[in-house]
Design an enzyme around this catalytic site. Structure first.
Site, short mmCIF file in Angstrom:
data_model
loop_
_atom_site.label_atom_id
_atom_site.label_comp_id
_atom_site.label_asym_id
_atom_site.label_seq_id
_atom_site.Cartn_x
_atom_site.Cartn_y
_atom_site.Cartn_z
N HIS A 10 0.92 -1.19 0.05
CA HIS A 10 0.17 0.19 0.05
C HIS A 10 0.87 1.14 -0.03
O HIS A 10 1.81 1.29 0.64
CB HIS A 10 -0.74 0.06 1.31
CG HIS A 10 -0.13 0.11 2.42
ND1 HIS A 10 0.27 1.10 2.99
CD2 HIS A 10 -0.13 -0.78 3.40
CE1 HIS A 10 1.02 1.08 4.20
NE2 HIS A 10 0.84 -0.12 4.50
N GLU A 88 -1.44 -6.64 7.87
CA GLU A 88 -0.30 -6.34 8.27
C GLU A 88 -0.02 -7.32 9.46
O GLU A 88 -0.99 -7.66 10.18
CB GLU A 88 -0.07 -5.05 8.39
CG GLU A 88 1.27 -4.55 9.08
CD GLU A 88 2.45 -4.80 8.25
OE1 GLU A 88 2.64 -5.93 8.04
OE2 GLU A 88 3.06 -3.87 7.75
#
Length: 206
Positions: A10, A88
């Protein structure tokens, strides 16, 4: 030759900008992060790549990155599968803390061990090994079959979830993978053989 796997970390998040441990917390992209995500889309488009399906985590910074990429590619309605398995690494008690403040609280060496060791988790969180234990099985079960059907698959996720994939795809050790840097908004393109091994790897930096 089988299919193509495109991995994108990202764009920069607001918390990356503020030097905070993010993990499963859900800040949005910074202004630069939006630009990086759009740039990733352009790089993919310039290579003539066109995803058939997309995967992302459930965290907004990855989802918005995916959205920007698909908009640039003219594929805003492309099927996108969101799953917590691609989230994550969970930084546990470090989540939301400034990295410098964490060093003051626990000591620079201890924080470095938590950040850069393969199998030592921070309090209440995950190690990179733990992250891989959820990411890799998901890849084998959901993502790889799409690639082996000859599809081009886009995965918009996070530094450590993508490290977990790269570790196996690139044949790296735990010691090697913790040193690997994955830049925000820079697509990594793997072309896979029919036996799921890597035929080629290209980082779209230009």
């Amino acid at each position: 030759m089988s299919g193509t796997l495109i991995l994108v970390r990202h764009g920069q998040s607001e918390w990356n900008l503020k030097n905070l441990f993010t993990g499963w917390r859900d800040p949005g992209l910074s202004e630069l992060g939006h630009e990086e995500a759009t740039s990733a889309g352009r790089k993919i488009k310039d290579r003539g790549l066109r995803p058939d399906i997309a995967f992302t985590s459930v965290l907004s910074r990855a989802k918005v990155t995916n959205t920007h990429i698909l908009e640039v590619l003219g594929l805003p309605a492309l099927e996108t599968i969101e799953d917590v398995a691609l989230n994550e690494r969970d930084y546990g008690d470090l989540s939301g803390l400034n990295k410098d403040d964490a060093r003051k609280k626990w000591g620079e060496e201890q924080v470095h061990i938590w950040r850069r060791s393969y199998d030592i988790p921070p309090p209440g969180g995950e190690s990179l090994r733990d992250t891989g234990a959820r990411v890799w099985p998901y890849y084998l079960r959901e993502i790889l079959p799409q690639v082996l059907r000859g599809k081009t698959v886009l995965v918009s996720a996070h530094g450590n979830s993508l490290r977990s994939l790269a570790m196996v795809l690139d044949g790296l050790s735990g010691e090697e993978i913790v040193k690997m840097e994955i830049a925000t908004g820079v697509p990594i393109v793997y072309r896979l053989n029919p036996d799921s091994t890597v035929a080629s790897k290209e980082i779209l930096e230009g």
